[in-house]
Enzyme design. Structure first.
Site, short mmCIF file in Angstrom:
data_model
loop_
_atom_site.label_atom_id
_atom_site.label_comp_id
_atom_site.label_asym_id
_atom_site.label_seq_id
_atom_site.Cartn_x
_atom_site.Cartn_y
_atom_site.Cartn_z
N HIS A 140 55.64 -0.79 31.35
CA HIS A 140 55.54 -2.25 31.61
C HIS A 140 55.19 -2.93 30.29
O HIS A 140 54.06 -2.85 29.83
CB HIS A 140 54.44 -2.53 32.66
CG HIS A 140 54.31 -3.98 33.01
ND1 HIS A 140 54.28 -4.42 34.32
CD2 HIS A 140 54.20 -5.08 32.26
CE1 HIS A 140 54.15 -5.73 34.34
NE2 HIS A 140 54.10 -6.16 33.08
N HIS B 124 55.96 -6.48 27.61
CA HIS B 124 56.55 -7.79 27.27
C HIS B 124 56.87 -7.80 25.78
O HIS B 124 55.96 -7.67 24.96
CB HIS B 124 55.58 -8.92 27.60
CG HIS B 124 55.26 -9.01 29.06
ND1 HIS B 124 56.00 -9.76 29.94
CD2 HIS B 124 54.30 -8.40 29.80
CE1 HIS B 124 55.50 -9.62 31.16
NE2 HIS B 124 54.46 -8.80 31.10
N LYS C 142 62.37 -6.75 38.81
CA LYS C 142 60.99 -7.23 38.80
C LYS C 142 60.81 -8.35 39.80
O LYS C 142 61.54 -9.35 39.78
CB LYS C 142 60.64 -7.72 37.39
CG LYS C 142 59.26 -8.33 37.27
CD LYS C 142 58.17 -7.27 37.33
CE LYS C 142 56.79 -7.91 37.45
NZ LYS C 142 55.90 -7.57 36.37
N HIS D 291 54.77 -7.63 40.79
CA HIS D 291 53.54 -8.32 40.38
C HIS D 291 52.80 -8.65 41.67
O HIS D 291 53.18 -9.56 42.39
CB HIS D 291 53.85 -9.59 39.57
CG HIS D 291 52.60 -10.27 39.10
ND1 HIS D 291 52.20 -10.29 37.78
CD2 HIS D 291 51.62 -10.91 39.78
CE1 HIS D 291 51.04 -10.91 37.67
NE2 HIS D 291 50.66 -11.31 38.87
N HIS E 60 50.39 -3.00 37.10
CA HIS E 60 49.07 -3.39 36.57
C HIS E 60 48.01 -3.58 37.68
O HIS E 60 47.45 -4.64 37.83
CB HIS E 60 49.15 -4.64 35.69
CG HIS E 60 50.02 -5.76 36.20
ND1 HIS E 60 49.90 -6.30 37.45
CD2 HIS E 60 51.03 -6.44 35.60
CE1 HIS E 60 50.79 -7.27 37.58
NE2 HIS E 60 51.49 -7.37 36.48
N ASP F 298 51.43 -3.54 29.98
CA ASP F 298 51.50 -4.99 30.16
C ASP F 298 51.09 -5.70 28.87
O ASP F 298 50.55 -6.80 28.91
CB ASP F 298 50.62 -5.45 31.33
CG ASP F 298 50.98 -6.86 31.82
OD1 ASP F 298 52.07 -7.35 31.44
OD2 ASP F 298 50.18 -7.45 32.55
O1 DOR Z 1 48.59 -11.46 31.67
C1 DOR Z 1 49.78 -11.49 31.90
N1 DOR Z 1 50.68 -11.88 30.96
N2 DOR Z 1 50.21 -11.17 33.12
C2 DOR Z 1 51.47 -11.33 33.49
O2 DOR Z 1 51.79 -11.04 34.60
C3 DOR Z 1 52.48 -11.91 32.56
C4 DOR Z 1 52.07 -11.70 31.18
C5 DOR Z 1 52.88 -12.54 30.21
O3 DOR Z 1 54.11 -12.56 30.31
O4 DOR Z 1 52.27 -13.18 29.35
ZN ZN Z 2 53.45 -8.09 32.74
#
Ligand code: DOR
Ligand code: ZN
Length: 344
Positions: free
Chosen positions: A14, A16, A100, A137, A175, A248
């Site tokens: 997971h 970003h 997702k 999520h 998460h 995450d």
């Molecule tokens: O803390 C987070 N940041 N939780 C999420 O679900 C998305 C993520 C983000 O994309 O910044």
């Molecule tokens: Zn995330």
């Protein structure tokens, strides 16, 4: 005393990576240590079609430092307009490894997520038929539900009903932050997995709020009470195949974190493995670290484990406290204790 640790190369289930300048700056932090990662699709606009996922994968590969073997595993963002056949074709071609689900409004860039689950039933049924995992999520978005209860309520009101209505659907609870989620995950069959982040293994809600507010610890789902953190540590270090690493890691510039209404996300790509080694060592569970970082995730996703390895040694890691990007600095997660394991 153990002084070196060799693990199959870890994966991040997971992650970003964003796009543009942010992608170029943060990708090397993950590619340095990890073999593969499940790439979150919450760009602006979101990655909803196979064509968009293909183009995003090309942008990621173009941003990779020369000579890195990192493989991005793409996902699609589920909307009420998602076409089940597009999803199935994207999976069959090997492009897409998960879909997702963001409840609309749950977190960063989730406005296109799902409000009415009847409108995604056909896609979920198609996914169940082909074994394509749904990454969830797991928070309700109702304003009358306390933010610290939103995960537990989601399990009862949304997750469990969806799973009952869609037999065979393979689900990753992303998460997880509560003992409720740990208990639910433990009680299910092997069509359910759960990812645990690095930061939720080391902070509880006091770290965010006691003695001053610490925006760099604010993420979603928000960290809960200490008893929940302990349940996550027990689950992660148990060796159970149900639980695996999904950092995450979610970069935001300091300018976007340090606002009257700051963004949610902890950036842990840089120091995750040093932190995890310490958490597992403190639990006398170093022998289970490789399962959590490198074996359980591929097992769930039906992929082979990586064949190469990484080695950590018992010494203080050196890394910057922030990463420079063309959009401004991104602060690296501070575990709040001195780290003693370094990735060689
Ligand atoms: O803390 C987070 N940041 N939780 C999420 O679900 C998305 C993520 C983000 O994309 O910044
Ligand atoms: Zn995330």
């Amino acid at each position: 005393m153990t002084t070196t640790l060799t693990l199959r190369r870890p994966d991040d289930w997971h992650l970003h990576l964003r796009d543009g300048a942010m992608l170029r700056a943060v990708l090397p932090e993950t590619a340095r240590h990890f073999g593969r990662a499940i790439i979150m699709p919450n760009l602006v606009p979101p990655v909803v079609t196979a064509a968009q996922a293909m183009a995003y994968r090309e942008r990621i590969c173009a941003a990779l430092p020369e000579g890195t073997g990192f493989t991005p595993l793409m996902t699609l963002y589920l909307t009420e307009d998602t076409n089940p056949e597009d999803v199935a074709a994207a999976h069959a071609s090997g492009l897409v490894h998960a879909v997702k689900l963001y409840p609309a409004g749950a977190t960063t860039n989730s406005a296109s997520g799902v409000s009415n689950f009847d409108n995604v039933r056909a896609t979920l049924e198609r996914m169940a038929g082909i074994g394509l995992p749904l990454c969830v999520h797991g928070e309700v978005t109702d304003s009358d539900i306390d933010i610290f209860d939103r995960e537990a309520v989601f399990i009862d009101r949304v997750l469990d009903p969806i799973r009952r209505a869609t037999p065979g659907l393979r689900v990753v609870m992303e998460h997880i932050t509560t003992s409720d989620a740990v208990e639910y995950a433990r009680a299910q069959g092997d069509d359910l997995g759960a990812t645990i982040t690095t930061h939720h293994l080391v902070i509880n809600r006091n770290h965010i709020l006691a003695g001053g507010i610490r925006p760099h610890y604010y993420c979603l789902p928000v960290a809960k009470r200490e008893q929940h953190r302990q349940a996550l540590v027990t689950a992660a270090t148990s060796g159970s195949a149900r639980f695996f690493l999904g950092t995450d890691s979610a970069p935001h510039t300091d300018a976007n974190k340090l606002l009257p209404c700051g963004c949610a996300g902890c950036f842990t790509a840089t120091n995750t493995l040093s932190i995890l080694a310490q958490v597992f060592e403190e639990q006398n569970a170093l022998e289970h670290l490789e399962r959590f970082t490198s074996l359980n995730g591929p097992g769930f996703y039906r992929l082979p484990a990586n064949t190469d390895t990484i080695t950590l040694e018992k010494s203080a890691p050196d890394y910057p406290d922030h990463i420079e990007t063309d959009d401004g600095p991104v602060t690296v997660f501070d575990p709040g204790f001195a780290l003693t394991w370094k990735v060689l």
